[in-house]
Scaffold this motif. Structure first.
Motif, short mmCIF file in Angstrom:
data_model
loop_
_atom_site.label_atom_id
_atom_site.label_comp_id
_atom_site.label_asym_id
_atom_site.label_seq_id
_atom_site.Cartn_x
_atom_site.Cartn_y
_atom_site.Cartn_z
N ARG A 47 22.69 -26.45 20.28
CA ARG A 47 21.30 -26.22 20.31
C ARG A 47 20.42 -26.67 19.35
O ARG A 47 19.33 -26.00 18.72
CB ARG A 47 20.77 -24.41 20.55
N ASP A 87 7.17 -18.18 18.12
CA ASP A 87 8.10 -17.50 17.18
C ASP A 87 8.32 -18.20 15.85
O ASP A 87 8.30 -17.21 14.84
CB ASP A 87 9.41 -16.98 17.81
N CYS A 88 8.18 -19.17 15.73
CA CYS A 88 8.84 -20.09 14.39
C CYS A 88 7.52 -20.74 13.91
O CYS A 88 7.63 -21.73 13.00
CB CYS A 88 9.93 -20.86 14.64
N LYS A 130 11.38 -30.24 14.15
CA LYS A 130 10.37 -30.16 15.40
C LYS A 130 10.00 -31.54 15.56
O LYS A 130 8.68 -31.82 15.84
CB LYS A 130 9.03 -29.41 14.92
N GLU A 135 16.46 -22.93 17.07
CA GLU A 135 17.50 -21.63 17.15
C GLU A 135 18.86 -21.88 16.49
O GLU A 135 19.49 -20.82 16.51
CB GLU A 135 17.66 -21.54 18.85
N ARG A 168 9.01 -23.53 26.88
CA ARG A 168 9.56 -22.81 25.53
C ARG A 168 8.60 -22.48 24.82
O ARG A 168 8.81 -22.45 23.53
CB ARG A 168 10.48 -23.75 24.99
N MET A 225 6.79 -28.28 24.07
CA MET A 225 7.74 -26.96 24.17
C MET A 225 6.97 -26.10 25.08
O MET A 225 7.55 -25.60 25.93
CB MET A 225 7.82 -26.41 22.60
N TYR A 267 16.63 -29.96 22.24
CA TYR A 267 16.13 -29.64 23.45
C TYR A 267 15.82 -30.69 24.17
O TYR A 267 15.11 -31.71 23.46
CB TYR A 267 14.87 -28.61 23.75
N GLU A 317 7.19 -19.49 23.98
CA GLU A 317 7.29 -18.31 23.07
C GLU A 317 8.52 -18.52 22.20
O GLU A 317 8.05 -18.15 20.78
CB GLU A 317 8.08 -17.30 24.08
N THR A 318 9.23 -19.39 22.24
CA THR A 318 10.07 -19.92 21.17
C THR A 318 9.46 -20.76 20.22
O THR A 318 9.66 -20.49 18.94
CB THR A 318 11.23 -20.95 21.66
#
Length: 635
Positions: free
Chosen positions: A268, A316-317, A147, A133, A310, A305, A271, A312-313
Motif C-alpha cells: 500500500r 485524514d492526512c 502524494k 497508509e 479515497r 483521490m 494506489y 476520506e483517506t
C-alpha cells in the motif's frame, strides 16, 4: 517508439477493474459492436465505435456502468436520469484550447471526465498515486514521492516500469538553443537523471494532433504523447507547435525494477488510478497557470483521490508532517532562487535545497564556489577533541536529510589528511551495556548511536568521560592532547575504575559507530565554516556532558524525555556570544493572509502556521522513533 496494444486485442482480454472482472470472447466483437455489462438490477448496452480510439474510455464505461448502482462505486458518476457516461471527444490542440471561453468549468463530476481505482493493474497510461497508509512514509527521505501523481510511460512487469511525476511544477527554466529568446519551464519528473543531474533526461508531454507531431512522438494514451526536448524544439521551429506553451517539459523520471512496483502496491505504498486524458491535461494546464511550486502539487493528488473514492483517506492526512516536509522540499528544489540551474549537479558542499545556505550561491559561479570550498578545506582543519553542535539556523540544514545531525552534539575523535572522524553523543539507543561488579548493584549504560561507520581495527565501542577525578587518576587519554576536555579510554580501564569505586557508571558515555567526512570533495571543517556546525566553547564541555549523562536507554515511554535532554544539552552548548534566537529562543511570528500564516514569512512552512524550526525538531524525533526505536508511528 512505444507499441500500443490494439483496442480489439485488449477487449478480448480480461479486465480487472477495482473489484469487477469483465471477460469477452472473440465471437462477441463486431464492427461496430454492442457489448453488455450486466448488473444485478438491469442491463446496459455500451457501444464501441471504430472512431473511439481510447480503449480506456470504453473500459471506464463498463466499470462505471457496472458500479453506478453500487453505493461503493469509486468512479465519478453522471446524472441519475442518464445511464450512459458521456465521453467528450473534442479536439485538444495544445494547452491554449483548455482555457478557451468554450471550455466548461472542470469538476471531478464533469461527465466528460472519469477516474476509478484500478486495483493492482499497472499499464502504460495508468496513474500511480502516492500512498499514505504505510507506517513509514516519505517525510524523512525522498519527499518528492509523497502524494505524487505519476503517469506510467512504459511498463513491463519482468523488466522495467518508467513514469514521470505530474504534480511537481517548478519555476526553473531551460534556454532554447534552437529558437532564440525562448525559455521552457521545467517540471520535476523524478529522481533518476533529474533536475540536478549533469545530463538530465528530458521528456516533453503534449497533445498536438498533427501528423508530423505524432510521428516525432511516443503515444501514452489518447490525446497525450511524449517526445524528446530536441524534437519539441524542432516542432516549434517548424511552426507545428506554437511554442513552449504547447508542451510540459519534465526533467527526470521514476523507475522500478522487475516486479518491484507490484510489491510496493501490495504494501500500500501506492494506489493505482485509471483516468481520462482530459482530466490529466486540465490539471497540467491548471498547474501551469501560476500555481506556487511550494504547494508541491498536493491539490492534484487530492483531486484524483476524491475521484477514485479515497477522499476520506486524503482528508485524514491533509496538512500532516509529510505534507509539510514535501512543501519544504518544494521550496528548496522547485523555486528558481534556491534550486539552481537545471543540468548542473549540486555539489554536496552546498547541502540540500531548502537548508537556507544556497542563498550564498547568488552571483557566484560553480568554479568559484569549488575553489573557495577547496581553500577552506585546506586552511581550516579541526582538531581531535573539538565538540561541535548542529546549526542554530531557523531552517536547519538537516531538515530534509540526515535528520540525526539536527541539533546534534558531535565530538571529533580523529583528524588527519584523509578524513575527519567524529561521533554523535546525544542519541541513546534501545540497548544498554550491563555493568557487572558495581558495588551499588546492577547498572546499565545506554549505548549511544554515534554514526553509520566503525573504526577498522578498533573496539566497536568508544568509552568517553569528562571527569577531572578520572583525569587525575590517569583513566584514559585526552583527545586534544591536553590535560582537559573529553577523554577517551579503553573499556577495561572504565570497568576497572568502576569496580574500584573511582568512578560510577554514569561518569561514562558509551558510543557505537562514527561519522566520517572525507577531505576529498569537502571536509567537516568546511561545514563549520559555512555554519552547518558550530564549535562548542571548551568551558561548556563539562556542563554539556553532565546533561547528556542524564539520558537513559531509549524506550517508547521516555522518547519525549530523552528528546528534551537532547535539546537542553544542545542549548547549553551554545556560544554565549551568540544572539538569543541562535541559542534556541522562540521568534515571534508575523501575521498575514488567512488565519495563522503569512505567505511571505520564511520562518514558517508555506501556507501553514508551522515554524520551520519546529518542523526540524519534529523530523529529528521522527528519525529517532523510526530508526532507533523502530516505531515510526510513535512520533
Amino acid at each position: 517508439m512505444v507499441t500500443l496494444t490494439s483496442p480489439l486485442t485488449v477487449l478480448l482480454a480480461s479486465f480487472y477493474c477495482t473489484s469487477h472482472v469483465f471477460s469477452f470472447a472473440p465471437s462477441s466483437v463486431t464492427k461496430p459492436s454492442v457489448l453488455r455489462a450486466t448488473s444485478d438490477d438491469d442491463d446496459e448496452e455500451i457501444t464501441l465505435s471504430e472512431s473511439d480510439d481510447d480503449w480506456r474510455t470504453f473500459r471506464a464505461k463498463l466499470v462505471m456502468g457496472e458500479s453506478s448502482t453500487s453505493p461503493s462505486s469509486s468512479a465519478a458518476t453522471t446524472d441519475d436520469t442518464n445511464d450512459n457516461t458521456i465521453i467528450d471527444d473534442s479536439d485538444l490542440d495544445g494547452i491554449g484550447a483548455l482555457f478557451s471561453s468554450e471550455t466548461t468549468q472542470f469538476t471531478p463530476l464533469d461527465p466528460s471526465q472519469w477516474a476509478y481505482d484500478s486495483g493492482t493493474v499497472i499499464e502504460q497510461g495508468a496513474v500511480i498515486l502516492g500512498g499514505v497508509e504505510q507506517d513509514f512514509g516519505f517525510g524523512l527521505r525522498q519527499q518528492y514521492f509523497h502524494k505524487a501523481v505519476i503517469l506510467v510511460l512504459d511498463h513491463d512487469e519482468n523488466t522495467f516500469t518508467k513514469g514521470i511525476i505530474l504534480n511537481r511544477p517548478s519555476d526553473r527554466m531551460m534556454e532554447d538553443d534552437v529558437n532564440e529568446g525562448l525559455e521552457w519551464r521545467v517540471w520535476f519528473g523524478g529522481d533518476v537523471q533529474g533536475l540536478d543531474s549533469i545530463l538530465p533526461e528530458i521528456v516533453c508531454l503534449h497533445s498536438l494532433k498533427g501528423k508530423e507531431a505524432k510521428e516525432a512522438s511516443n503515444p501514452v494514451m489518447k490525446d497525450i504523447q511524449w517526445t524528446s526536448f530536441e524534437n519539441a524544439k524542432k516542432l516549434v521551429k517548424k511552426g507545428i507547435a506554437s511554442g513552449p506553451e504547447d508542451f510540459w517539459l519534465f526533467a527526470g523520471y521514476a523507475g522500478w525494477g522487475p516486479k518491484q512496483l507490484s510489491g510496493e502496491l501490495e504494501r500500500r505504498s501506492w494506489y493505482m488510478c485509471a483516468t481520462d486524458s482530459q482530466t490529466l491535461l486540465k490539471e497540467l494546464a491548471r498547474q501551469s497557470s501560476g500555481v506556487d511550486p511550494r504547494d508541491a502539487g498536493l491539490e492534484t493528488w487530492e483531486l484524483l483521490m476524491n475521484m477514485i473514492g479515497r477522499g476520506e483517506t486524503a482528508n485524514d492526512c491533509s496538512g500532516n508532517f509529510d505534507d509539510l516536509m514535501l512543501k519544504e522540499w518544494g521550496r528548496g528544489n522547485l523555486l528558481n532562487g534556491y534550486g539552481g540551474e537545471v543540468g548542473v549537479a549540486r555539489n554536496p558542499l552546498w547541502g540540500d535545497g531548502g537548508n537556507g545556505f544556497l542563498e550564498e550561491m547568488d552571483g557566484s559561479s560553480v568554479d568559484d564556489k569549488m575553489k573557495e570550498a577547496a581553500e577552506m578545506a585546506l586552511t581550516e582543519d579541526l582538531k581531535a577533541g573539538t565538540l561541535l553542535r548542529g546549526s542554530s539556523a531557523d531552517r536547519s540544514p538537516f531538515l530534509l536529510k540526515k535528520q540525526e545531525l539536527h541539533h546534534s552534539l558531535l565530538l571529533v575523535i580523529v583528524e588527519d589528511d584523509k578524513a575527519t572522524v567524529a561521533c554523535m553523543l546525544n542519541h541513546p539507543a534501545t540497548k544498554g551495556y550491563d555493568i557487572v561488579g558495581y558495588s551499588k548493584g546492577a547498572a546499565s549504560l545506554p549505548l549511544r548511536y554515534g554514526g553509520d561507520f566503525a573504526l577498522k581495527g578498533q573496539s566497536p565501542l568508544i568509552w568517553l568521560h569528562c571527569s577531572q577525578k578520572l583525569r587525575d587518576s590517569g583513566v584514559g587519554s585526552s583527545l586534544s592532547g591536553q590535560n582537559k576536555g573529553i577523554y577517551k579510554c579503553e573499556q577495561e580501564q572504565a570497568l576497572e575504575a568502576i569496580s574500584y569505586g573511582i568512578a560510577t557508571p554514569s561518569d561514562f558515555l558509551v558510543i557505537s559507530g562514527v561519522c566520517v567526512w572525507p577531505k576529498l570533495g569537502g571536509s567537516l571543517a568546511t561545514e563549520v565554516k559555512r555554519g552547518v556546525f558550530e564549535v562548542v566553547p571548551s568551558e561548556k564541555l563539562d556542563q554539556v556532558v553532565e546533561t547528556l549523562q542524564t539520558q537513559t536507554i531509549l524506550t517508547k515511554d521516555n522518547l519525549a524525555e530523552n528528546m528534551k535532554i537532547l535539546q537542553d544539552a544542545w542549548v547549553k552548548a551554545a556560544d554565549s556570544r551568540k544572539t538569543a534566537s541562535d541559542n534556541g529562543t522562540d521568534v515571534v511570528l508575523t501575521t498575514g493572509i488567512g488565519e495563522g500564516f503569512d505567505e511571505d514569512d520564511d520562518t514558517v512552512v508555506f501556507n501553514s502556521d508551522k515554524k520551520v524550526s519546529e518542523l526540524a525538531d519534529d523530523a529529528l524525533q521522527k528519525w529517532i522513533a523510526t530508526f532507533l526505536l523502530g516505531a515510526p508511528t510513535l512520533a
